[in-house]
Design a protein around this motif. Structure first.
Motif, mmCIF file in Angstrom:
data_model
loop_
_atom_site.group_PDB
_atom_site.id
_atom_site.type_symbol
_atom_site.label_atom_id
_atom_site.label_comp_id
_atom_site.label_asym_id
_atom_site.label_seq_id
_atom_site.Cartn_x
_atom_site.Cartn_y
_atom_site.Cartn_z
ATOM 1 N N GLY A 93 1.796 19.545 2.136
ATOM 2 C CA GLY A 93 3.137 20.003 2.475
ATOM 3 C C GLY A 93 4.058 18.892 2.934
ATOM 4 O O GLY A 93 5.003 19.144 3.705
ATOM 5 N N ILE A 94 3.797 17.665 2.485
ATOM 6 C CA ILE A 94 4.649 16.536 2.841
ATOM 7 C C ILE A 94 5.038 15.800 1.563
ATOM 8 O O ILE A 94 4.498 16.051 0.485
ATOM 9 N N GLY A 95 5.994 14.854 1.674
ATOM 10 C CA GLY A 95 6.411 14.080 0.523
ATOM 11 C C GLY A 95 5.436 12.950 0.232
ATOM 12 O O GLY A 95 4.656 12.534 1.104
ATOM 13 N N ALA A 96 5.489 12.433 -1.005
ATOM 14 C CA ALA A 96 4.596 11.339 -1.394
ATOM 15 C C ALA A 96 4.873 10.082 -0.575
ATOM 16 O O ALA A 96 3.944 9.353 -0.203
ATOM 17 N N VAL A 113 0.836 -1.208 0.000
ATOM 18 C CA VAL A 113 0.000 0.000 0.000
ATOM 19 C C VAL A 113 0.868 1.254 0.000
ATOM 20 O O VAL A 113 0.601 2.222 -0.731
ATOM 21 N N THR A 114 1.929 1.245 0.803
ATOM 22 C CA THR A 114 2.825 2.401 0.881
ATOM 23 C C THR A 114 3.438 2.708 -0.481
ATOM 24 O O THR A 114 3.457 3.866 -0.925
ATOM 25 N N ASP A 115 3.949 1.676 -1.162
ATOM 26 C CA ASP A 115 4.548 1.864 -2.492
ATOM 27 C C ASP A 115 3.511 2.347 -3.501
ATOM 28 O O ASP A 115 3.787 3.229 -4.329
ATOM 29 N N ALA A 116 2.312 1.750 -3.453
ATOM 30 C CA ALA A 116 1.263 2.109 -4.418
ATOM 31 C C ALA A 116 0.831 3.560 -4.246
ATOM 32 O O ALA A 116 0.650 4.293 -5.233
ATOM 33 N N VAL A 117 0.677 3.990 -3.003
ATOM 34 C CA VAL A 117 0.256 5.370 -2.739
ATOM 35 C C VAL A 117 1.354 6.344 -3.166
ATOM 36 O O VAL A 117 1.079 7.368 -3.813
ATOM 37 N N ALA A 118 2.608 6.022 -2.830
ATOM 38 C CA ALA A 118 3.720 6.927 -3.149
ATOM 39 C C ALA A 118 3.882 7.119 -4.653
ATOM 40 O O ALA A 118 4.351 8.173 -5.107
ATOM 41 N N ALA A 119 3.492 6.094 -5.444
ATOM 42 C CA ALA A 119 3.634 6.166 -6.906
ATOM 43 C C ALA A 119 2.395 6.725 -7.598
ATOM 44 O O ALA A 119 2.398 6.933 -8.812
ATOM 45 N N SER A 120 1.343 6.997 -6.836
ATOM 46 C CA SER A 120 0.084 7.463 -7.413
ATOM 47 C C SER A 120 0.136 8.965 -7.684
ATOM 48 O O SER A 120 0.558 9.754 -6.831
ATOM 49 N N ALA A 121 -0.330 9.345 -8.874
ATOM 50 C CA ALA A 121 -0.344 10.765 -9.232
ATOM 51 C C ALA A 121 -1.253 11.565 -8.299
ATOM 52 O O ALA A 121 -0.928 12.684 -7.881
ATOM 53 N N GLY A 122 -2.404 10.968 -7.954
ATOM 54 C CA GLY A 122 -3.332 11.641 -7.048
ATOM 55 C C GLY A 122 -2.726 11.844 -5.675
ATOM 56 O O GLY A 122 -2.922 12.896 -5.044
ATOM 57 N N ALA A 123 -1.980 10.827 -5.201
ATOM 58 C CA ALA A 123 -1.350 10.934 -3.888
ATOM 59 C C ALA A 123 -0.256 11.993 -3.897
ATOM 60 O O ALA A 123 -0.072 12.720 -2.915
ATOM 61 N N ILE A 124 0.473 12.082 -4.999
ATOM 62 C CA ILE A 124 1.529 13.099 -5.108
ATOM 63 C C ILE A 124 0.924 14.497 -5.026
ATOM 64 O O ILE A 124 1.445 15.390 -4.338
#
Length: 413
Positions: free
Chosen positions: A374-377, A356-367
């Protein structure tokens, strides 16, 4: 208690401590392996899965074929296998540096098999020793594991900091003294009689009982709730909360293990009503996960991660106590099946959070959302991963409430 049984208990404690060593040694050396041998993080992460699935395989074998093993001899040979695994883990990469990863894998497979045997056999051994309060003895055994993690993390951190990471082989060989001591203690010791179904059909008959599967599901959730935080606390504190890695290791792993040991030690001394302890522990764990996930303050997040250890401390051993109390005729089979459930949860929980962490970090919407916050993906991914981790203790609340209800109903009859 006879002197022989006192020595047997000491041997069981040392064997359980060996499991805490081998279960945490590889993760503590990940960075060392990456730098010295160029092993990718994906391959290093695979070592954790190999560890859990090897244990799971041993659990399942004993679940159905425990009647075919000489239980006494298998208990006594368990720490010997751990010593062999640690020596292979330490020496094969040193002797064959071009094939270091293969040597690390072989050592991991060997000592993971011994960890599986430990899970299956040491708890029923302690349960079979005559005692005034068997529940307290079981909790004490599992508290030893937690304090072993604290010792292993602190010793490894000090060794790698002051002696040097290039001498990691020596650290692994030093840790082999723990199972070696257990093997010496088992020598010529008297073993109590342990029940097990006389044939596979006896195990299959027990598997038809829905209450037994409720206990297995309970330990699955307990294992997931415990091991998800145990494995992710250090990385979460560093990545999501900005706490330096050294302090993340000490407070994320060691402090979590210390509160885990404290909870089990307290139950071993004064605990009662294990069903209620399970229920309140799952509620506390769910709150800690949620606080860690949402907290904007690093110190509060750190405290939530650490206190999770206290809340989940009895979820694994407490589920074992409930299962063994409700199905005393199952003997080794019950402990083996529940160990399989716990190991499955311990592998699924952390892996799911990672996915889940990897999927969210790579998601355009999450970015986009992370930028607005004000935080990193990756920080956002870790926080959502921690929320996924909260699902296990949240579901456990309903399961342990059912166990409490069934227990009250049984006492009222």
């Amino acid at each position: 208690m006879t002197q022989s049984f006192k020595r047997l208990k000491a041997a069981c404690y040392m064997t359980n401590m060996s499991m805490s060593v081998v279960g945490n040694l590889s993760p503590l050396l990940f960075l060392t392996f990456h730098i010295q041998y160029g092993i990718s993080y994906s391959l290093l992460g695979l070592l954790v899965l190999l560890n859990f699935f090897t244990q799971l395989g041993v659990d399942l074998i004993f679940s159905f074929f425990s009647h075919r093993f000489n239980i006494e001899k298998t208990v006594k040979i368990t720490p010997v296998i751990t010593v062999i695994g640690l020596w292979a883990f330490a020496l094969l990469p040193w002797l064959f540096p071009d094939h270091a990863y293969l040597g690390i894998v072989l050592g991991t497979l060997i000592f993971s098999a011994s960890s599986g045997l430990c899970e299956v056999l040491i708890s029923p051994t302690i349960a079979a020793i005559p005692a005034e309060n068997p529940d307290h003895e079981m909790s004490k055994l599992h508290s030893i594991y937690a304090w072993g993690v604290v010792g292993a993390v602190l010793l490894a951190t000090l060794f790698l900091t002051f002696v040097g990471a290039k001498y990691w082989h020596v650290l692994a060989l030093l840790f082999s003294l723990v199972p070696f001591s257990a093997a010496l203690l088992y020598f010529k010791v008297k073993m109590p009689e342990m029940k097990t179904p006389e044939r596979t059909s006896g195990a299959l008959h027990l598997m038809k009982n829905k209450a037994m599967w409720l206990c297995v599901f309970a330990i699955f959730l307990g294992g997931a709730a415990e091991c998800t935080m145990a494995q992710w606390a250090s990385g979460y504190l560093e990545m999501a909360l900005g706490i330096p890695k050294l302090w993340g290791d000490v407070f994320g792993v060691a402090l979590f293990a210390a509160t885990l040991g404290l909870g089990r030690s307290l139950y071993a001394g004064i605990g009662k009503n294990v069903e209620k302890v399970l229920l309140f522990g799952s509620i506390g764990a769910a709150l800690c996960y949620l606080i860690a996930a949402f907290s904007p303050f690093p110190l509060l997040g750190l405290l939530a991660c650490a206190l999770t250890g206290f809340c989940v401390s009895m979820l694994w051993p407490g589920s074992l106590i409930v299962g063994s109390d409700r199905f005393p005729a199952g003997g080794v089979f019950i402990f083996a099946l529940m160990a399989a459930g716990g190991d499955f949860g311990a592998s699924v929980g952390p892996q799911l959070v990672g996915i889940v962490t990897d999927a969210v970090a790579a998601s355009a919407g999450a970015i986009t959302l992370a930028t607005r916050l004000g935080i990193g993906a990756e920080q956002l991914g870790m926080r959502i991963g921690m929320l996924i981790g909260a699902l296990f203790p949240l579901i456990a609340i309903a399961v342990y409430a059912k166990i409490c209800h069934d227990s009250k109903k049984g006492r009222s009859k």
